[in-house]
Design a protein around this motif. Structure first.
Motif, short mmCIF file in Angstrom:
data_model
loop_
_atom_site.label_atom_id
_atom_site.label_comp_id
_atom_site.label_asym_id
_atom_site.label_seq_id
_atom_site.Cartn_x
_atom_site.Cartn_y
_atom_site.Cartn_z
N GLY A 21 -8.78 -24.29 -1.08
CA GLY A 21 -7.95 -23.21 -1.91
C GLY A 21 -8.31 -22.11 -1.73
O GLY A 21 -9.63 -21.74 -1.35
N ALA A 22 -7.63 -21.03 -2.42
CA ALA A 22 -8.04 -19.50 -2.54
C ALA A 22 -7.45 -18.77 -3.29
O ALA A 22 -6.38 -19.15 -3.69
N ALA A 23 -7.90 -17.63 -3.51
CA ALA A 23 -7.35 -16.57 -4.29
C ALA A 23 -7.83 -15.19 -4.23
O ALA A 23 -8.80 -15.15 -3.63
N VAL A 24 -7.26 -14.20 -4.63
CA VAL A 24 -7.29 -12.84 -4.59
C VAL A 24 -7.36 -12.28 -6.04
O VAL A 24 -6.32 -12.61 -6.56
N GLY A 49 -18.49 -11.40 5.95
CA GLY A 49 -18.83 -11.21 4.74
C GLY A 49 -19.90 -12.39 4.39
O GLY A 49 -19.60 -13.59 4.85
N THR A 50 -20.93 -11.99 3.57
CA THR A 50 -21.79 -13.14 2.95
C THR A 50 -21.25 -13.69 1.58
O THR A 50 -21.18 -12.87 0.63
N PRO A 51 -20.61 -14.95 1.50
CA PRO A 51 -20.05 -15.28 -0.03
C PRO A 51 -21.34 -15.71 -0.92
O PRO A 51 -22.50 -15.81 -0.55
N ARG A 52 -20.90 -15.09 -2.16
CA ARG A 52 -21.59 -15.62 -3.28
C ARG A 52 -21.28 -17.39 -3.74
O ARG A 52 -20.22 -17.53 -3.96
N THR A 53 -22.22 -18.17 -3.53
CA THR A 53 -21.95 -19.61 -4.01
C THR A 53 -21.66 -19.97 -5.50
O THR A 53 -22.77 -19.74 -6.07
N VAL A 54 -20.65 -20.63 -5.99
CA VAL A 54 -20.76 -20.73 -7.40
C VAL A 54 -20.29 -22.36 -7.57
O VAL A 54 -18.94 -22.60 -7.12
N PRO A 55 -21.21 -23.27 -8.05
CA PRO A 55 -20.92 -24.48 -8.38
C PRO A 55 -19.71 -24.62 -9.23
O PRO A 55 -19.63 -23.88 -10.42
N LEU A 56 -18.84 -25.49 -8.85
CA LEU A 56 -17.56 -25.82 -9.67
C LEU A 56 -17.93 -27.03 -10.54
O LEU A 56 -18.68 -27.92 -10.03
N PRO A 57 -17.28 -27.08 -11.66
CA PRO A 57 -17.34 -28.47 -12.23
C PRO A 57 -16.88 -29.52 -11.52
O PRO A 57 -15.99 -29.47 -10.51
N PRO A 58 -17.60 -30.75 -11.53
CA PRO A 58 -16.93 -31.94 -10.81
C PRO A 58 -15.43 -32.36 -10.96
O PRO A 58 -14.93 -32.25 -12.09
N SER A 59 -14.85 -32.60 -10.00
CA SER A 59 -13.47 -33.14 -9.99
C SER A 59 -13.38 -34.04 -9.06
O SER A 59 -13.79 -34.40 -8.00
N ARG A 60 -12.27 -34.76 -9.22
CA ARG A 60 -11.54 -35.88 -8.54
C ARG A 60 -11.36 -35.31 -7.20
O ARG A 60 -11.67 -36.13 -5.99
N GLN A 61 -10.41 -34.29 -6.95
CA GLN A 61 -10.17 -33.87 -5.68
C GLN A 61 -9.65 -32.48 -6.04
O GLN A 61 -8.23 -32.09 -5.76
N GLY A 62 -10.75 -31.48 -6.11
CA GLY A 62 -10.43 -30.20 -6.33
C GLY A 62 -9.73 -29.41 -5.31
O GLY A 62 -10.34 -29.09 -4.47
N GLU A 63 -8.57 -28.90 -5.50
CA GLU A 63 -7.59 -28.06 -4.48
C GLU A 63 -7.12 -26.83 -4.99
O GLU A 63 -6.45 -26.02 -4.24
N ALA A 64 -7.46 -26.44 -6.29
CA ALA A 64 -6.73 -25.46 -6.58
C ALA A 64 -7.60 -24.43 -7.42
O ALA A 64 -8.62 -24.75 -8.26
N ILE A 65 -7.51 -23.17 -7.33
CA ILE A 65 -8.32 -21.98 -7.93
C ILE A 65 -7.64 -20.79 -8.06
O ILE A 65 -6.56 -20.32 -7.22
N THR A 66 -7.83 -19.97 -8.92
CA THR A 66 -7.13 -18.56 -9.22
C THR A 66 -8.00 -17.66 -10.07
O THR A 66 -8.91 -18.35 -10.77
N TYR A 67 -7.85 -16.40 -9.89
CA TYR A 67 -8.60 -15.47 -10.77
C TYR A 67 -7.73 -15.48 -11.96
O TYR A 67 -6.49 -15.41 -12.10
N ALA A 68 -8.25 -15.26 -13.19
CA ALA A 68 -7.81 -14.85 -14.34
C ALA A 68 -8.44 -13.85 -15.15
O ALA A 68 -9.44 -13.29 -14.59
N ASP A 69 -7.88 -13.36 -16.21
CA ASP A 69 -8.25 -12.40 -17.10
C ASP A 69 -8.72 -11.06 -16.19
O ASP A 69 -9.79 -10.81 -16.40
N ALA A 70 -7.95 -10.69 -15.39
CA ALA A 70 -8.13 -9.51 -14.64
C ALA A 70 -9.42 -9.76 -13.59
O ALA A 70 -9.94 -8.64 -13.53
N GLY A 71 -9.47 -10.73 -13.31
CA GLY A 71 -10.63 -10.90 -12.40
C GLY A 71 -11.93 -11.31 -12.98
O GLY A 71 -13.11 -11.57 -12.18
N THR A 72 -12.23 -11.48 -14.24
CA THR A 72 -13.28 -11.90 -14.88
C THR A 72 -13.38 -13.33 -15.16
O THR A 72 -14.38 -13.67 -16.02
N ALA A 73 -12.74 -14.05 -14.43
CA ALA A 73 -12.92 -15.60 -14.66
C ALA A 73 -12.20 -16.22 -13.28
O ALA A 73 -11.25 -15.77 -12.86
N PHE A 74 -12.64 -17.34 -12.92
CA PHE A 74 -11.98 -18.27 -12.11
C PHE A 74 -11.51 -19.60 -12.83
O PHE A 74 -12.18 -19.68 -13.96
#
Length: 301
Positions: free
Chosen positions: A217-220, A252-277
């Motif tokens: 998954g991806a988001a801008v 580019g060189t990304p910043r790695t951010v651990p996500l909470p464990p999930s069964r099959q995580g495939e979705a992500i978006t930016y929220a709150d004007a880019g201040t959260a995933f």
């Protein structure tokens, strides 16, 4: 709140412009750097609605959260308690246009106010050509753009659309890095366009199985300044310069951010004007998790 990462992202002067990070110093102004921190992911709510058994994409547009399953062509608006408050079935419009939906694997909001479904999946049957389906919540109009890979068959689950209107696709590769493809220009309804290969995306060695590096998954961000890819385990955030998402992912060189464990995580978006995933997963119940982002400018000594 536990901070899981603190990273200097760039050195720049006055501000982050829409679609660009301004580097260096000008006119004697003091240079600053942007430090980014990510809080540990926390549950926001839990999807239990049987209409959303296989969430493959999510996107926030104008403060509203939308989701899509990997089969079908229905968009679901979800409130802060994870209740479905609206569903929009695009199938009648697409049938009129003789469009058949095969495997929707992502959902993104473009800066011009459209939601785009990525009908790009092909786990068991990789595809030579894929399609993007756009819907405008204001006008109710749809767009369909067919994209041809320059060579070979691919399975793709990550879509990004930048401030320049171009689409970027990142393939899901079981062995080796994902390939980055980009449209040569903005998305135009009814067009059939040849994608351009830009290179590959290097997520490094996560210290786990190859599955942990599959891009799902991806988001801008709404400003176009930041982009994120996700895998089943982590998120990888990039700085985007001059609106060129493909260049950011390839070089580019990304910043790695651990996500909470999930069964099959495939979705992500930016929220709150880019201040959260916001991230979620296939299967019910599906936890919808929030990762808060803090960006602080500090003066460079």
């Amino acid at each position: 709140m536990r901070v899981v990462a603190v990273v200097v992202t760039a050195v720049f002067v006055a501000a982050v412009a829409v679609g660009a990070v301004v580097l260096g110093t000008r006119g004697g102004a003091a240079a600053t750097r942007l430090e980014t921190t990510y809080a540990a992911g926390t549950p926001r709510c839990e999807i239990t609605d049987p209409r959303l058994p296989e969430i493959s994409g999510t996107a926030e547009l104008d403060g509203e959260l939308w989701m899509v399953n990997d089969k079908g062509a229905t968009l679901y608006r979800v409130d802060s308690a994870c209740r479905v408050t609206r569903s929009v079935d695009l199938l009648p419009q697409l049938t009129d246009r003789k469009v058949r939906v095969r495997d929707v694997e992502d959902l993104v909001a473009s800066p011009d106010g459209w939601l785009w479904m990525a009908d790009t999946g092909g786990n068991r049957a990789p595809r030579f050509a894929v399609q993007l389906i756009g819907w405008n919540p204001t006008t109710q109009q749809t767009k369909v753009v067919v994209l041809d890979y320059p060579s070979g068959r691919h399975d793709t689950e990550a879509l990004l659309v930048g401030v320049d209107g171009r689409a970027v696709l990142v393939t899901k590769e079981e062995f080796g890095p994902g390939t980055v493809f980009v449209t040569p220009g903005p998305l135009v309804d009814g067009n059939r366009t040849a994608l351009v290969r830009q290179g590959t995306v290097d997520l490094g060695d996560p210290g786990g199985a190859s599955r942990d590096r599959l891009v799902t998954g991806a988001a801008v961000s709404s400003t176009g300044v930041f982009a994120v890819l996700r895998t089943y385990r982590d998120a990888y955030e990039y700085d985007v310069v001059d609106g060129d998402i493909a260049a950011a992912l390839v070089g580019g060189t990304p910043r790695t951010v651990p996500l909470p464990p999930s069964r099959q995580g495939e979705a992500i978006t930016y929220a709150d004007a880019g201040t959260a995933f916001i991230a979620t997963t296939e299967g019910l119940p599906a936890s919808v998790d929030t990762v808060r982002i803090t960006r602080t400018r500090v003066e460079v000594p």
